[in-house]
Design a protein around this motif. Sequence first.
Motif, PDB file in Angstrom:
ATOM      1  N   UNK A  44       0.848  -1.191   0.000  1.00  0.00           N
ATOM      2  CA  UNK A  44       0.000   0.000   0.000  1.00  0.00           C
ATOM      3  C   UNK A  44       0.882   1.239   0.000  1.00  0.00           C
ATOM      4  N   UNK A  45       0.422   2.281  -0.688  1.00  0.00           N
ATOM      5  CA  UNK A  45       1.200   3.514  -0.766  1.00  0.00           C
ATOM      6  C   UNK A  45       0.355   4.662  -0.230  1.00  0.00           C
ATOM      7  N   UNK A  46       1.053   5.623   0.367  1.00  0.00           N
ATOM      8  CA  UNK A  46       0.410   6.868   0.764  1.00  0.00           C
ATOM      9  C   UNK A  46       1.475   7.950   0.759  1.00  0.00           C
ATOM     10  N   UNK A  47       1.450   8.805  -0.258  1.00  0.00           N
ATOM     11  CA  UNK A  47       2.463   9.849  -0.352  1.00  0.00           C
ATOM     12  C   UNK A  47       3.859   9.260  -0.422  1.00  0.00           C
ATOM     13  N   UNK A  48       4.712   9.639   0.522  1.00  0.00           N
ATOM     14  CA  UNK A  48       6.090   9.115   0.542  1.00  0.00           C
ATOM     15  C   UNK A  48       6.203   7.794   1.309  1.00  0.00           C
ATOM     16  N   UNK A  49       5.096   7.249   1.729  1.00  0.00           N
ATOM     17  CA  UNK A  49       5.094   6.006   2.502  1.00  0.00           C
ATOM     18  C   UNK A  49       4.734   4.820   1.621  1.00  0.00           C
ATOM     19  N   UNK A  50       5.459   3.732   1.852  1.00  0.00           N
ATOM     20  CA  UNK A  50       5.118   2.466   1.191  1.00  0.00           C
ATOM     21  C   UNK A  50       5.160   1.377   2.252  1.00  0.00           C
TER      22      UNK A  50
END
Lengths: 115, 115
Positions: free
Chosen positions: A56-62
């Motif tokens: 899952x991705x969210x902005x600069x987070x994976x």
Amino acid sequence: SQQGEEDPQALSIQEGENATMNCSYKTSINNLQWYRQNSGRGLVHLILIRSNEREKHSGRLRVTLDTSKKSSSLLITASRAADTASYFCATDPSTSQGGSEKLVFGKGTKLTVNP
Amino acid sequence: DTGVSQDPRHKITKRGQNVTFRCDPISEHNRLYWYRQTLGQGPEFLTYFQNEAQLEKSRLLSDRFSAERPKGSFSTLEIQRTEQGDSAMYLCASSLKRGKGDTQYFGPGTRLTVL
């Protein structure tokens, strides 16, 4: 008792580098969540990944989840000084009734991003 | 700001005194949780409510601890005859129960110091 264990316990990087934190857990889960906590403050929810999801991705987070290995990883790309905080994984253990109602946290990874 | 508020933010008390903390959840959330966090550890579950019903209590919640959620809105956590070992951050979280596994939103916490 704490189910999740984050690795490493502490991580120090330079601004702009990527930071990877790992979490291992012991029992079957409904979902796994990552939280951030700045020193002495409350927890901020970052991302939730369900047991049937792998990435899952969210902005600069994976975030990735491997239920066969009972592990997850959190990647922060292009880190900033403001990302300095403790990061916790929290699992929602599954039960015979189909869902537990409490989160079980690890001890956290303390991330320092140097400017 | 997650929308969950806690009061007070800090409490210093002497051993043997009683203390009470308050949590105001996000208004439409039907679930409310209490966690305790000691230095260097992740939060540990204490208890949770669905509406006004207290549905689960951890073994960590000794007889000296009592929690209420009258009318299913705000909640209070009382500690009677405080001990030095009660010194910790007390965190409240709320969620909207919709299915299996919902995001919990945390308040800023109440830091308790027992002298």
